[in-house]
Scaffold this motif. Structure first.
Motif, PDB file in Angstrom:
ATOM      1  N   UNK A   1       0.893  -1.143   0.110  1.00  0.00           N
ATOM      2  CA  UNK A   1      -0.023  -0.045   0.001  1.00  0.00           C
ATOM      3  C   UNK A   1       0.764   1.310   0.009  1.00  0.00           C
ATOM      4  N   UNK A   2       0.487   2.144  -0.649  1.00  0.00           N
ATOM      5  CA  UNK A   2       1.171   3.493  -0.780  1.00  0.00           C
ATOM      6  C   UNK A   2       1.095   4.285   0.667  1.00  0.00           C
ATOM      7  N   UNK A   3       2.028   4.095   1.623  1.00  0.00           N
ATOM      8  CA  UNK A   3       2.101   4.795   2.577  1.00  0.00           C
ATOM      9  C   UNK A   3       3.237   5.493   2.857  1.00  0.00           C
ATOM     10  N   UNK A   4       3.414   6.533   3.721  1.00  0.00           N
ATOM     11  CA  UNK A   4       4.652   7.291   4.039  1.00  0.00           C
ATOM     12  C   UNK A   4       5.495   6.894   4.953  1.00  0.00           C
ATOM     13  N   UNK A   5       4.896   5.896   5.981  1.00  0.00           N
ATOM     14  CA  UNK A   5       5.675   5.473   6.946  1.00  0.00           C
ATOM     15  C   UNK A   5       6.097   3.958   6.930  1.00  0.00           C
ATOM     16  N   UNK A   6       6.841   3.480   7.479  1.00  0.00           N
ATOM     17  CA  UNK A   6       7.174   1.895   7.317  1.00  0.00           C
ATOM     18  C   UNK A   6       6.108   1.080   7.998  1.00  0.00           C
ATOM     19  N   UNK A   7       5.825   0.126   7.328  1.00  0.00           N
ATOM     20  CA  UNK A   7       4.777  -0.948   7.773  1.00  0.00           C
ATOM     21  C   UNK A   7       4.910  -2.067   7.363  1.00  0.00           C
ATOM     22  N   UNK A   8       4.286  -3.333   7.910  1.00  0.00           N
ATOM     23  CA  UNK A   8       4.427  -4.610   7.334  1.00  0.00           C
ATOM     24  C   UNK A   8       3.168  -5.026   6.593  1.00  0.00           C
ATOM     25  N   UNK A   9       2.041  -4.470   6.724  1.00  0.00           N
ATOM     26  CA  UNK A   9       0.874  -4.896   6.004  1.00  0.00           C
ATOM     27  C   UNK A   9      -0.299  -3.840   6.486  1.00  0.00           C
ATOM     28  N   UNK A  10      -1.262  -3.891   5.356  1.00  0.00           N
ATOM     29  CA  UNK A  10      -2.471  -3.267   5.674  1.00  0.00           C
ATOM     30  C   UNK A  10      -3.742  -4.240   5.237  1.00  0.00           C
ATOM     31  N   UNK A  11      -4.521  -4.371   6.135  1.00  0.00           N
ATOM     32  CA  UNK A  11      -5.663  -5.575   5.721  1.00  0.00           C
ATOM     33  C   UNK A  11      -6.781  -4.930   6.182  1.00  0.00           C
ATOM     34  N   UNK A  12      -7.958  -5.375   5.399  1.00  0.00           N
ATOM     35  CA  UNK A  12      -9.440  -5.405   5.733  1.00  0.00           C
ATOM     36  C   UNK A  12     -10.035  -6.555   5.666  1.00  0.00           C
ATOM     37  N   UNK A  13     -10.656  -6.749   7.044  1.00  0.00           N
ATOM     38  CA  UNK A  13     -11.227  -7.984   7.233  1.00  0.00           C
ATOM     39  C   UNK A  13     -12.981  -7.679   7.191  1.00  0.00           C
ATOM     40  N   UNK A  14     -13.775  -8.583   6.539  1.00  0.00           N
ATOM     41  CA  UNK A  14     -14.937  -8.287   6.686  1.00  0.00           C
ATOM     42  C   UNK A  14     -15.656  -9.623   6.901  1.00  0.00           C
TER      43      UNK A  14
END
Length: 120
Positions: free
Chosen positions: A102-115
């Motif tokens: 995902x295009x983010x400006x901070x370090x991260x491991x993952x972005x998730x959406x759960x439904x």
């Protein structure tokens, strides 16, 4: 209480995203699906036709991810849940869409959406 069939880490390249560069260049998506299914008939008959064919479902989920782009991961997750609920044996579906690039400006491991969706 229903049984559970899970598919974890289905991976495909998709062109989903809010920004034009996401739709043009594409990125990696991973999907986890958990289905609430009564598996007793399949356990008794030992016949694939009495349960959810998870191989076929996996191919269709990957087809959605690599297919027509949407802007929001939430929309993609809903489309996958709808696909899962097309099978009348599926009582409910939990879908997690991972967007690790995902295009983010901070370090991260993952972005998730759960439904979670169930038959009404």
């Amino acid at each position: 209480m229903p049984d559970r069939i899970e598919l974890r880490g289905l991976t495909a390249r998709g062109r989903h995203g809010w920004f034009p560069h996401e739709r043009e260049n594409g990125q990696l998506f991973r999907v986890d699906v958990a289905l609430s299914v009564d598996t007793r008939a399949a356990a008794e008959s030992d016949d694939l036709t009495d349960t959810v064919d998870y191989g076929s479902l996996a191919e269709r989920v990957v087809g959605l991810v690599s297919g027509e782009p949407v802007r929001l991961v939430e929309t993609l997750a809903q489309r996958i849940a709808d696909l899962c609920l097309d099978d009348p044996r599926v009582e409910a579906a939990e879908v997690t869409v991972h967007k690790p690039e995902a295009p983010m400006t901070v370090p991260f491991d993952d972005v998730t959406v759960t439904i979670r969706r169930a038959r009404t």
